[in-house]
Design an enzyme around this catalytic site. Structure first.
Site, short mmCIF file in Angstrom:
data_model
loop_
_atom_site.label_atom_id
_atom_site.label_comp_id
_atom_site.label_asym_id
_atom_site.label_seq_id
_atom_site.Cartn_x
_atom_site.Cartn_y
_atom_site.Cartn_z
N LYS A 3 9.26 6.17 2.40
CA LYS A 3 8.23 5.82 3.24
C LYS A 3 9.00 4.92 4.43
O LYS A 3 10.16 4.25 4.08
CB LYS A 3 7.18 4.53 2.64
CG LYS A 3 6.34 4.04 3.25
CD LYS A 3 5.39 3.38 2.34
CE LYS A 3 4.02 2.63 3.05
NZ LYS A 3 3.14 2.13 2.05
N SER A 9 -1.67 1.22 -2.22
CA SER A 9 -1.04 2.27 -1.10
C SER A 9 -0.27 3.26 -1.82
O SER A 9 0.10 4.12 -1.01
CB SER A 9 -0.40 1.59 -0.19
OG SER A 9 -0.96 0.70 0.66
N SER A 51 -1.71 3.10 2.31
CA SER A 51 -1.02 3.34 3.32
C SER A 51 0.22 4.28 3.41
O SER A 51 0.63 4.56 4.54
CB SER A 51 -0.47 1.72 3.70
OG SER A 51 0.59 1.36 2.80
#
Lengths: 513, 101
Positions: free
Chosen positions: A89, A188, A164
């Protein structure tokens, strides 16, 4: 052959490299070709390390070839993820890579150091394929708040992947990488895992070092794995977990060696016999989609048929967790994001005016709408005259949320079973004009973060052709136990028709039909 | 529960060092008031005898020896600075000439 390499789990890749059945270069070329063909439509990646990864894969292959002649013991002593591709990420610093956290305010930032987990992954031989898209500063539930691009769900291009960590979830679901790293502050990892039909785990608070991770809400943030099996998630978690002298919130609790010996197949299924699971009635909230509830209840029934005991329980503070979170998380975010001032790094709009003008312009233009909203909420909650009514009150309700969970563990339950998300993936734009509707998407995952507990989402079927996730929540440090239960459920549902189905829009992403 | 006025939104934006357009202030005023309605529901919870938790997984305090360790070089530390002068980050003037003395 190449189709199989795309589908291979990290565990299968490792075995194939050791036996010489295929090479890391073949795997990397297969994945890079798929990304080149499909990512214009998928939108999962923000940065690719194509040429570097090719070189690293070739070096891994040389090591495997040389070690193979030295025998099985030497192969077993090799780094555990040697030659296995992993996606990060885009809030994980890694030397020489851009790290944007999905924000324009970090556009052009190049990491001068490695996050501890990046260093651990490198030491374990993992090949960092690149960085994945995310909601700006991890604030969002659909990845639509990325300042850079839209990430689609490989099950339906018209729908969000969740967030997210939507880029990391879509990359693994679309067979662009066997493993990826996400962060989970309010859901997330678990919510996008649920929406894209993969496995994702948020470990116990303090299980994984956050040194070098862009901070959102420091009493909640935790790093964790995405994978396409419980066994792979456990392998990746084992690699990144552990105490770190550079992160005082990381725990000295030993990393559980059971993560590397997860039961498989019939053994995992039979281990479910006698397990005690709590089914909290508050998680089947008003507004939950009937198809999601049906899939989760069917999974719970399957666990029961395998010999587990299921009791309905109550976690009465669940209904207050969302408001508590939306005070605590923005308050901490407003403090953490004060560092983006356009002075030391990142985008800067300091120009002709005075210092204050430069701050106002840098932050007003550099942050996107959701981040501005959260900074405003947090600044207000912490401002003079409101602290007791909001932040302190939320900290007290947080104690009650933790006590609700403590009662479950004191009663001897092995895990809580619940939905990971009240809905399947929704269409782009459906919640963008209503922040409260977007916040409700995390209603099933937020209480876990407030209590610091580990949780995971494992695929448990389809509703209207879209993935549904079963959430397992456990006592602190019970990651191996939760992943073993997930492995047991995988075995129970191994022959379900949805289990081996590719994401329905995967072929179309490459322009094929 | 009273609603946030436009002036209050502008005050919070100034505290947060966010330069907002007039349209953005108006949009935020509406959004924040919707969210404050959710916050207000916490008042229903009786917390009169409940301690606050800053975090719920309690770790022992970790101490380390105060000894220097290898760190970033000056060039690495400054590689992302928007404006640099030698071994320093260059910033706007903080004091004006009239304010001196």
């Amino acid at each position: 052959m190449s189709a199989d390499l795309r589908r291979a789990t990290a565990t299968q890749l490792r075995a194939g490299y050791r036996s010489g059945e295929f090479t890391s270069v073949e795997v990397v070329e297969t994945l890079l070709a798929a990304i080149a063909r499909e990512d214009a439509a998928l939108g999962a990646w923000l940065h690719l390390r194509g040429d570097e990864v090719r070189r690293e894969a070739a070096a891994a292959d040389v090591t495997y070839a040389a070690t193979r002649t030295a025998g099985a013991a030497a192969l077993n002593a090799l780094p555990p993820l040697l030659g296995v591709p992993v996606a990060l990420k885009d809030l994980v610093n890694m030397i020489g890579t851009p790290t944007t956290a999905g924000s324009k305010i970090l556009e052009g930032y190049i990491s001068p150091y490695d996050a501890t987990i990046a260093a651990k992954l490198k030491a374990a031989g993992a090949l960092i394929l690149g960085k994945t898209n995310m909601d700006e500063f991890a604030m969002g539930s659909s990845t639509e708040f990325s300042a850079y691009r839209r990430t689609v769900n490989p099950w339906d291009r018209e729908r969000v992947p969740g967030g997210s960590s939507g880029g990391s979830a879509s990359a693994v679901a679309a067979l662009h990488a066997p493993l990826s790293i996400g962060s989970d502050t309010g859901g997330s990892i678990r919510q996008p895992a649920s929406l894209t039909g993969i496995t994702g785990m948020k470990p116990t608070y303090g299980r994984v070092s956050r040194y070098g991770i862009v901070a959102f809400a420091s009493s909640l943030d935790q790093i964790g794995p995405f994978a396409r099996s419980a066994q792979d998630a456990a392998l990746l978690l084992h690699t990144i977990a552990g105490s770190d002298p550079r992160d005082a919130t990381s725990s000295a609790t030993p990393v559980d060696a059971a993560l590397l010996k997860l039961p498989q197949g019939d053994q995992a299924a039979s281990a479910l016999k006698g397990k005690r699971f709590a089914l909290p009635k508050e998680y089947f909230v008003a507004g939950m989609e009937p198809g999601v509830e049906a899939a989760v209840r069917a999974a719970v029934a399957a666990l029961q048929s395998a010999g587990a005991v299921i009791d309905e329980v109550s976690l009465p503070t669940t209904e207050h967790a969302l408001a508590t979170y939306y005070i605590v998380a923005p308050a901490e975010a407003s403090a953490n994001l004060a560092r983006y001032d356009g002075i030391r790094y990142g985008a800067s709009k300091h120009g002709g005016g005075d210092l204050l003008d430069g701050y106002l312009a840098t932050r007003g233009r550099g942050f996107g709408p959701e981040v501005r909203r959260r900074i405003m909420l947090g600044t207000y909650a912490l401002s003079a005259g409101f602290y007791d009514a909001y932040y302190l009150k939320a900290q007290k309700v947080r104690t009650l949320i933790a006590r609700d969970f403590d009662r479950i563990w004191a009663a001897g339950y092995d895990a809580i079973v619940a939905p990971a998300s009240p809905s399947v993936a929704w269409k782009f734009g459906a919640k963008m004009s209503d922040p409260v509707a977007m916040y409700l998407a995390d209603a099933c995952t937020i209480p876990t973060n407030m209590a610091g507990l580990p949780g995971l989402s494992t695929p448990c079927g389809l509703s209207e052709g879209l993935p549904v996730g079963l959430q397992l929540i456990g006592a602190p440090w019970s990651e191996a136990g939760l992943l073993s239960i997930a492995a047991g459920y995988e075995a129970l549902s191994a022959n379900a028709p949805w289990r081996d189905q590719d994401p329905t829009d995967l072929a179309a992403l490459g322009g094929a039909a | 529960m009273s609603k946030l006025t436009r002036a209050e939104v502008e005050k919070v934006a100034a505290l947060a060092r966010l330069g907002l357009t007039s349209d953005e202030v108006e949009k935020l005023q509406g959004d924040l008031n919707l969210i404050l309605e959710q916050w207000a529901r916490l008042a229903e919870v009786d917390t009169s005898s409940v301690p606050a938790s800053a975090q719920t997984i309690v770790q022992p305090m970790l101490l380390r020896d105060d000894t220097p360790r290898p760190s970033l070089s000056v060039d690495e530390a400054l590689q992302n600075a928007p404006s640099r002068s030698g071994d320093f980050v260059r910033v706007q003037a903080i004091l004006s000439e009239e304010a001196d003395g």
